[in-house]
Design a protein around this motif. Sequence first.
Motif, PDB file in Angstrom:
ATOM      1  N   THR A 101      -1.577  -1.327  -4.139  1.00  0.00           N
ATOM      2  CA  THR A 101      -2.714  -0.453  -3.855  1.00  0.00           C
ATOM      3  C   THR A 101      -2.208   0.960  -3.636  1.00  0.00           C
ATOM      4  O   THR A 101      -1.346   1.189  -2.784  1.00  0.00           O
ATOM      5  N   VAL A 102      -2.752   1.888  -4.422  1.00  0.00           N
ATOM      6  CA  VAL A 102      -2.373   3.295  -4.315  1.00  0.00           C
ATOM      7  C   VAL A 102      -3.587   4.051  -3.794  1.00  0.00           C
ATOM      8  O   VAL A 102      -4.587   4.197  -4.482  1.00  0.00           O
ATOM      9  N   SER A 103      -3.483   4.494  -2.569  1.00  0.00           N
ATOM     10  CA  SER A 103      -4.632   5.135  -1.922  1.00  0.00           C
ATOM     11  C   SER A 103      -4.150   6.013  -0.776  1.00  0.00           C
ATOM     12  O   SER A 103      -3.159   5.715  -0.114  1.00  0.00           O
ATOM     13  N   SER A 104      -4.898   7.088  -0.550  1.00  0.00           N
ATOM     14  CA  SER A 104      -4.596   7.957   0.575  1.00  0.00           C
ATOM     15  C   SER A 104      -5.433   7.574   1.783  1.00  0.00           C
ATOM     16  O   SER A 104      -5.309   8.166   2.856  1.00  0.00           O
ATOM     17  N   LEU A 131       0.851  -1.189   0.000  1.00  0.00           N
ATOM     18  CA  LEU A 131       0.000   0.000   0.000  1.00  0.00           C
ATOM     19  C   LEU A 131       0.888   1.240   0.000  1.00  0.00           C
ATOM     20  O   LEU A 131       1.827   1.338   0.804  1.00  0.00           O
ATOM     21  N   GLN A 187       0.793   5.734  -0.827  1.00  0.00           N
ATOM     22  CA  GLN A 187      -0.021   6.912  -1.097  1.00  0.00           C
ATOM     23  C   GLN A 187       0.226   7.418  -2.517  1.00  0.00           C
ATOM     24  O   GLN A 187       1.293   7.179  -3.098  1.00  0.00           O
ATOM     25  N   PRO A 188      -0.739   8.119  -3.079  1.00  0.00           N
ATOM     26  CA  PRO A 188      -0.522   8.720  -4.401  1.00  0.00           C
ATOM     27  C   PRO A 188       0.743   9.580  -4.420  1.00  0.00           C
ATOM     28  O   PRO A 188       1.003  10.318  -3.471  1.00  0.00           O
ATOM     29  N   LYS A 233      -0.247   6.461  -9.059  1.00  0.00           N
ATOM     30  CA  LYS A 233      -1.587   7.030  -9.093  1.00  0.00           C
ATOM     31  C   LYS A 233      -2.598   5.979  -8.634  1.00  0.00           C
ATOM     32  O   LYS A 233      -2.338   4.775  -8.763  1.00  0.00           O
ATOM     33  N   PRO A 234      -3.752   6.402  -8.164  1.00  0.00           N
ATOM     34  CA  PRO A 234      -4.772   5.421  -7.766  1.00  0.00           C
ATOM     35  C   PRO A 234      -5.113   4.436  -8.891  1.00  0.00           C
ATOM     36  O   PRO A 234      -5.385   3.252  -8.616  1.00  0.00           O
ATOM     37  N   GLU A 235      -5.057   4.892 -10.133  1.00  0.00           N
ATOM     38  CA  GLU A 235      -5.385   3.994 -11.243  1.00  0.00           C
ATOM     39  C   GLU A 235      -4.304   2.944 -11.502  1.00  0.00           C
ATOM     40  O   GLU A 235      -4.488   2.060 -12.342  1.00  0.00           O
ATOM     41  N   ASP A 236      -3.185   3.023 -10.802  1.00  0.00           N
ATOM     42  CA  ASP A 236      -2.175   1.965 -10.887  1.00  0.00           C
ATOM     43  C   ASP A 236      -2.515   0.787  -9.973  1.00  0.00           C
ATOM     44  O   ASP A 236      -1.825  -0.240 -10.010  1.00  0.00           O
ATOM     45  N   THR A 237      -3.540   0.938  -9.170  1.00  0.00           N
ATOM     46  CA  THR A 237      -3.939  -0.137  -8.265  1.00  0.00           C
ATOM     47  C   THR A 237      -4.350  -1.372  -9.051  1.00  0.00           C
ATOM     48  O   THR A 237      -5.210  -1.306  -9.938  1.00  0.00           O
TER      49      THR A 237
END
Length: 119
Positions: free
Chosen positions: A116-119, A11, A13-14, A86-90
Amino acid sequence: QVQLVESGGGLVQPGGSLRLACAASGSILRIDAMGWYRQAPGLQRELVAIVISGGSTKYADSVKGRFTISRDNAKNTVYLQMNSLKPEDTAVYYCNAIIRRVGEVNSYWGQGTQVTVSS
């Protein structure tokens, strides 16, 4: 038999970075290509980046300038350095290798590692 073992997902962060690694082991004569694919929920598996035996590389347009694929031939290992995530790399990221053994050439897949790319 040939095994591909992946590591390095997690996990983040962006804007952050991760480095994936995939090591091939077994009775290998030569590895023609190694690459990374990813599959997000509900979507098809797509090519992220690939490096062939001569060192040429290819990237998906969506990751150009952010991801870098590299290969250590002595260790039969491929790496994917992922920056500015970026979140879309998840997705689940899968390692793939085209491997020559005695009398055959086959495509092998790793078990996948979650990014998982998420804040």
